[in-house]
Enzyme design. Structure first.
Site, PDB file in Angstrom:
ATOM      1  N   HIS A  39      12.175  -6.257  -2.163  1.00 48.61           N
ATOM      2  CA  HIS A  39      12.373  -5.732  -0.626  1.00 48.61           C
ATOM      3  C   HIS A  39      11.542  -6.466   0.109  1.00 48.61           C
ATOM      4  O   HIS A  39      10.488  -6.948  -0.192  1.00 48.61           O
ATOM      5  CB  HIS A  39      11.929  -4.195  -0.503  1.00 48.61           C
ATOM      6  CG  HIS A  39      10.743  -3.967  -0.782  1.00 48.61           C
ATOM      7  ND1 HIS A  39       9.978  -3.906  -2.121  1.00 48.61           N
ATOM      8  CD2 HIS A  39       9.871  -3.383   0.137  1.00 48.61           C
ATOM      9  CE1 HIS A  39       8.789  -3.656  -1.905  1.00 48.61           C
ATOM     10  NE2 HIS A  39       8.685  -3.086  -0.488  1.00 48.61           N
ATOM     11  N   ASP A  94       9.064  -5.084   3.928  1.00 55.15           N
ATOM     12  CA  ASP A  94       8.793  -4.075   4.669  1.00 55.15           C
ATOM     13  C   ASP A  94       9.601  -4.065   6.043  1.00 55.15           C
ATOM     14  O   ASP A  94       9.495  -5.222   6.601  1.00 55.15           O
ATOM     15  CB  ASP A  94       7.399  -4.032   4.665  1.00 55.15           C
ATOM     16  CG  ASP A  94       6.787  -3.866   3.203  1.00 55.15           C
ATOM     17  OD1 ASP A  94       7.626  -3.509   2.350  1.00 55.15           O
ATOM     18  OD2 ASP A  94       5.523  -4.195   3.024  1.00 55.15           O
ATOM     19  N   HIS A 105       8.990  -9.004  -1.561  1.00 54.23           N
ATOM     20  CA  HIS A 105       8.079  -8.946  -2.553  1.00 54.23           C
ATOM     21  C   HIS A 105       8.471  -7.754  -3.533  1.00 54.23           C
ATOM     22  O   HIS A 105       9.401  -6.964  -3.361  1.00 54.23           O
ATOM     23  CB  HIS A 105       6.822  -8.404  -2.006  1.00 54.23           C
ATOM     24  CG  HIS A 105       6.655  -7.448  -1.165  1.00 54.23           C
ATOM     25  ND1 HIS A 105       7.016  -7.409   0.311  1.00 54.23           N
ATOM     26  CD2 HIS A 105       6.248  -6.283  -1.193  1.00 54.23           C
ATOM     27  CE1 HIS A 105       6.943  -6.468   0.760  1.00 54.23           C
ATOM     28  NE2 HIS A 105       6.387  -5.476   0.119  1.00 54.23           N
ATOM     29  N   ARG A 160      -2.095   0.282 -12.277  1.00 57.84           N
ATOM     30  CA  ARG A 160      -2.269  -0.620 -10.692  1.00 57.84           C
ATOM     31  C   ARG A 160      -2.187   0.497  -9.991  1.00 57.84           C
ATOM     32  O   ARG A 160      -1.434   1.398  -9.885  1.00 57.84           O
ATOM     33  CB  ARG A 160      -1.274  -1.587 -10.692  1.00 57.84           C
ATOM     34  CG  ARG A 160      -1.069  -2.221  -9.458  1.00 57.84           C
ATOM     35  CD  ARG A 160      -0.046  -3.251  -9.264  1.00 57.84           C
ATOM     36  NE  ARG A 160       0.064  -3.504  -7.781  1.00 57.84           N
ATOM     37  CZ  ARG A 160      -0.537  -4.388  -7.068  1.00 57.84           C
ATOM     38  NH1 ARG A 160      -1.399  -5.217  -8.110  1.00 57.84           N
ATOM     39  NH2 ARG A 160      -0.378  -4.688  -5.961  1.00 57.84           N
TER      40      ARG A 160
END
Ligand SMILES: C=C1C[C@]23C[C@@]1(O)CC[C@H]2[C@@]12CC[C@H](O)[C@@](C)(C(=O)O1)[C@H]2[C@@H]3C(=O)O
Ligand SMILES: O=C(O)CCC(=O)C(=O)O
Ligand SMILES: [Fe+2]
Length: 490
Positions: free
Chosen positions: A354, A356, A411, A422
């Site tokens: 996607h 942002d 990304h 993470r």
């Protein structure tokens, strides 16, 4: 191998052992081909696999053997020795290539370089680090392998060496240099990393601690404390947005205004809500001012007359910015190594592809990898995690305001085999809901007519949230008048 056996025999039988020769079951004089060398390396593969590594012969040509290797250094030198011993005509064995000469310098900048493929004369190199060394990588490959074309009867050419130099920008540099570098990075990648950013480590560490403490709670507690906030805010697990997107993560999504932070802090800890709210407010304040600083530099680099044209939107008390903590649980039981970026038994989609929607995104993660960005030509590049740096992404609104000079960075996060989760902390700098967004006059000219019609952030956000994660949301706001004028001209 032979040397190890020699040592053991000599230790045991002393000088009675005169000479030790290695003999092979197959024909030792067989042709030195990629397949033959690869086959020979099977002796080392079990040990390498044991370390989660891999070895692959990329090319064998005129005495040069190029090997791609991932694994411990000790076995790496064994790879070289094993090839030289079995194929003595390979006078030059380059494990991970000729690029070893540049590795110390690249590492010094926290970067990395890896040859991904050598095929039909094209050499594809993945590179993270400063641009200056990136061009050195290209030059080193061309210098070394173009010369082989001359000497080799069946040439192995390195026509296109592609060094991917993700920019790492040092914010302590002089202002005019900085603004130029930032604009260049936004234009080339829609993404860059910043070092020497000035955000105190203490503020980052406090936020990180609050985040990990929250995710360490039992699922029912997280759900109960923060699952019932007004949509889309609060705690979520696996769902992303309202359109059926899923990911292998849990998250906490917050609006950045003080009131909503205070509300969620009370829900998370009724005993000591200020500990959480202070950590969040301090972190947001610090990254907001970093974001505004970088946006002013963007305006300077673009020679826009109003230097606060972007930062004003984020600094506004009514700014619709948000803050997100993402937590990706680790994968278990997988040690196999697969160099391809496709999802396989060892990788899961943490957060799908996607861009942002906002103006600028500032992401900080722990040292667990997973983030990848997509370059303009569609190549996905993993971003090396570094807890001391911030990753900066151009958002859709900045793409619209720069009339497409900058393109928002696509990304995703792919979770691979790691023992640690993470965790990323992300600030999305957004305008107030009623702010009008349109290409800046400076970015529009007769050869570059306005690509987007004016819209309010509220309109754009509504459209964005009605669409699936991977959609290119700005397409809905293309200026149809300009499009039809251009079509008529054609
Ligand atoms: C599927 C979606 C999730 C998202 C809203 C959307 O409809 C499309 C954009 C998504 C995104 C990506 C960046 C941020 O993480 C986010 C909070 C945002 O503003 O847009 C998410 C939205 C979300 O997770 O709710
Ligand atoms: O968690 C990450 O590292 C990136 C997630 C992301 O892109 C997002 O939340 O918009
Ligand atoms: Fe994102």
């Amino acid at each position: 191998m032979k040397m190890g056996i020699e040592r053991v025999l000599k230790e045991k039988f002393g000088d009675t052992v005169k000479d030790i020769r290695q003999v092979y079951d197959d024909d030792h004089t067989s042709e030195t081909t990629v397949e033959a060398v690869n086959g020979h390396l099977d002796i080392l593969r079990p040990a390498i696999k044991n370390y989660g590594g891999n070895v692959q012969v990329l090319s064998v040509e005129g005495g040069d053997c190029l090997v791609k290797y991932v694994g411990p250094d000790s076995i790496g030198s064994g790879v070289k020795a094993a090839i030289k011993e079995r194929f003595p005509d390979n006078t030059n064995v380059a494990v991970n290539g000729h690029l070893d000469i540049l590795r110390p310098a690249i590492k010094n900048y926290g970067g990395n370089v890896q040859v991904l493929s050598v095929e039909g004369g094209d050499c594809l190199v993945k590179y993270v680090g400063p641009d200056s060394i990136g061009s050195g990588v290209k030059a080193a490959i061309k210098e070394r392998y173009l010369s082989m074309v001359v000497s080799s009867p069946t040439p192995f050419r390195t026509k296109k060496a592609r060094a991917v130099g993700i920019p790492i920008i040092d914010l302590s540099l002089e202002r005019s240099v900085l603004s130029e570098k930032i604009v260049q990075a936004c234009q080339d990648y829609g993404f860059f990393k910043v070092v020497n950013h000035g955000v105190p480590m203490e503020i980052i560490a406090r936020m990180e601690k609050e985040g990990s403490d929250f995710f360490a709670k039992p699922a029912s507690e997280k759900q109960q404390q923060a699952g019932g906030l007004p949509s889309p805010f609060g705690y979520g697990c696996k769902n992303i947005g309202f359109n059926g997107d899923v990911g292998e993560l849990e998250y906490l999504l917050l609006h950045t205004n003080h009131l909503s932070i205070s509300d969620i802090s009370k829900a998370i800890s009724s005993i000591n809500p200020t500990k959480f709210s202070c950590a969040v407010n301090d972190y947001i304040q610090a990254v907001r001012s970093l974001t505004c600083e970088m946006l002013d530099l963007v305006a300077e680099g673009l020679f826009v007359p109003d230097k606060s044209v972007f930062s004003r939107l984020i600094g506004d008390v009514h700014s619709d910015s948000c803050f997100r903590l993402n937590h990706y649980p680790p994968m278990e039981n997988s040690r196999e190594w697969d160099p391809s970026p496709k999802l396989n038994a060892n990788t899961r989609m943490g957060f799908g592809e996607h861009s942002d929607p906002q103006i600028l995104t500032i992401l900080r993660s722990n040292d667990v990898e997973g983030l990848q960005i997509c370059l303009h030509d569609g190549l996905w590049v993993p971003i090396t995690p570094d807890p001391t740096e911030f990753c900066v992404f151009v958002g859709d609104v900045l793409q619209a305001m720069t009339n497409g000079k900058f393109v928002s960075a696509r990304h995703r996060v792919i979770v691979a085999n790691s023992v640690k989760p993470r965790m990323s902390m992300i600030y999305f700098g957004a305008p107030p809901l009623n702010a009008w967004i349109s290409p800046l006059p400076k970015m529009v000219s007769p050869p570059k007519p306005s690509l987007y019609k004016p819209f309010t952030w509220s309109e754009f956000k509504k459209a964005a949230y009605s669409l699936p994660l991977e959609d290119c949301r700005l397409n809905r706001f293309k200026d149809s008048l300009q499009l039809s004028l251009r079509t008529q001209k054609l």
